[in-house]
Design a protein around this motif. Structure first.
Motif, short mmCIF file in Angstrom:
data_model
loop_
_atom_site.label_atom_id
_atom_site.label_comp_id
_atom_site.label_asym_id
_atom_site.label_seq_id
_atom_site.Cartn_x
_atom_site.Cartn_y
_atom_site.Cartn_z
N PHE A 1 0.97 -1.07 -0.01
CA PHE A 1 0.10 0.06 -0.06
C PHE A 1 0.82 1.24 0.14
CE2 PHE A 1 -1.96 -3.40 1.98
CZ PHE A 1 -3.16 -3.33 1.30
N ASP B 1 0.56 5.33 0.11
CA ASP B 1 -0.48 6.57 0.38
C ASP B 1 0.27 7.75 0.71
OD1 ASP B 1 -3.01 7.57 0.75
OD2 ASP B 1 -3.54 6.52 2.42
N SER C 1 -1.87 -1.14 -3.88
CA SER C 1 -2.70 -0.05 -4.00
C SER C 1 -2.00 1.17 -3.85
CB SER C 1 -3.65 -0.31 -2.75
OG SER C 1 -4.38 0.75 -2.70
N GLU D 1 -6.35 3.72 -5.04
CA GLU D 1 -6.88 3.49 -3.94
C GLU D 1 -8.50 3.58 -3.86
OE1 GLU D 1 -6.23 5.33 0.66
OE2 GLU D 1 -5.85 6.65 -0.99
N SER E 1 -5.42 -1.02 3.89
CA SER E 1 -5.09 0.33 3.15
C SER E 1 -5.35 1.30 4.33
CB SER E 1 -5.90 0.49 2.02
OG SER E 1 -7.16 1.08 2.34
#
Length: 155
Positions: free
Chosen positions: A9, A11, A99, A125, A138
Motif C-alpha cells: 500500500f 499512500d 494499492s 486507492e 489500506s
C-alpha cells in the motif's frame, strides 16, 4: 479473496508519503484487529478518532504485522518508490497486490512497467471496495499518515 503473496500500500497525506508491505497470512491475522478502522476524513470527531486508533495500533501491536512500513516527507518520495521497486525485484516470482494513492497511480504504474510486473495487480486507492481485506489494510497506512501529520503540525 484472490490469493496474493504480498500486499503493498502506497499512500500520502499532505506533505507525507508512506508505504506498507504485508504478507497474505499476516493480513488474515490482522483483519480482526482493524475491522473498526475507517478513513480519517469520515470520522465525526477526527482528533478523538485518531487518538483511539493510535491507542489500538499500540495496544494490538499492529505495526509488527507488517513486513515493511515507512513514512517519509513527500520530497523524499523517491526513497519510498525505490524501496518498493527493490522489493518487487527481489520478489519477482510472487503474486503481488499494490494499492497506490490516486494522485501517484500513473507515475507509479509507469515505474512498475519498467520492472515488468506480469504478476503484479495495481489498483488506485479509489478502486478498493469498502470492507474488503485490501481496503481495511489500506486504512492502517492512511491512519498512520494522519497521526504523523498531526504530530508534525502540533510541533
Amino acid at each position: 479473496m484472490k490469493e496474493f503473496d504480498y500486499y503493498i500500500f502506497i499512500d500520502y497525506s499532505e506533505n507525507l508519503i508512506g508505504y506498507s508491505i504485508i504478507e497474505s497470512k499476516k493480513l488474515i491475522e490482522l483483519l480482526p484487529k482493524i475491522m473498526r478502522f475507517r478513513h480519517y476524513r469520515s470520522a465525526m470527531n477526527q482528533k478523538l478518532y485518531l487518538k483511539h486508533i493510535k491507542d489500538a495500533i499500540k495496544r494490538d501491536d499492529i505495526k509488527s504485522s507488517f513486513l515493511k512500513l515507512k513514512i517519509k516527507e513527500m520530497h523524499k518520495n523517491m526513497d519510498i518508490y525505490l524501496d518498493v521497486l527493490d522489493f518487487l525485484k527481489k520478489h519477482d516470482k510472487c503474486i503481488l497486490f499494490i494499492s497506490v494513492d490516486n494522485s501517484q497511480y500513473i507515475p507509479f504504474r509507469k515505474m512498475v512497467n519498467i520492472v515488468d510486473g506480469d504478476n503484479i495487480i495495481i489498483k488506485q486507492e479509489s478502486e478498493l471496495i469498502k470492507g474488503t481485506p485490501e481496503y481495511q489494510a489500506s486504512l492502517v497506512l492512511d491512519n498512520l499518515l494522519n497521526i504523523e501529520r498531526l504530530k508534525q503540525n502540533d510541533k
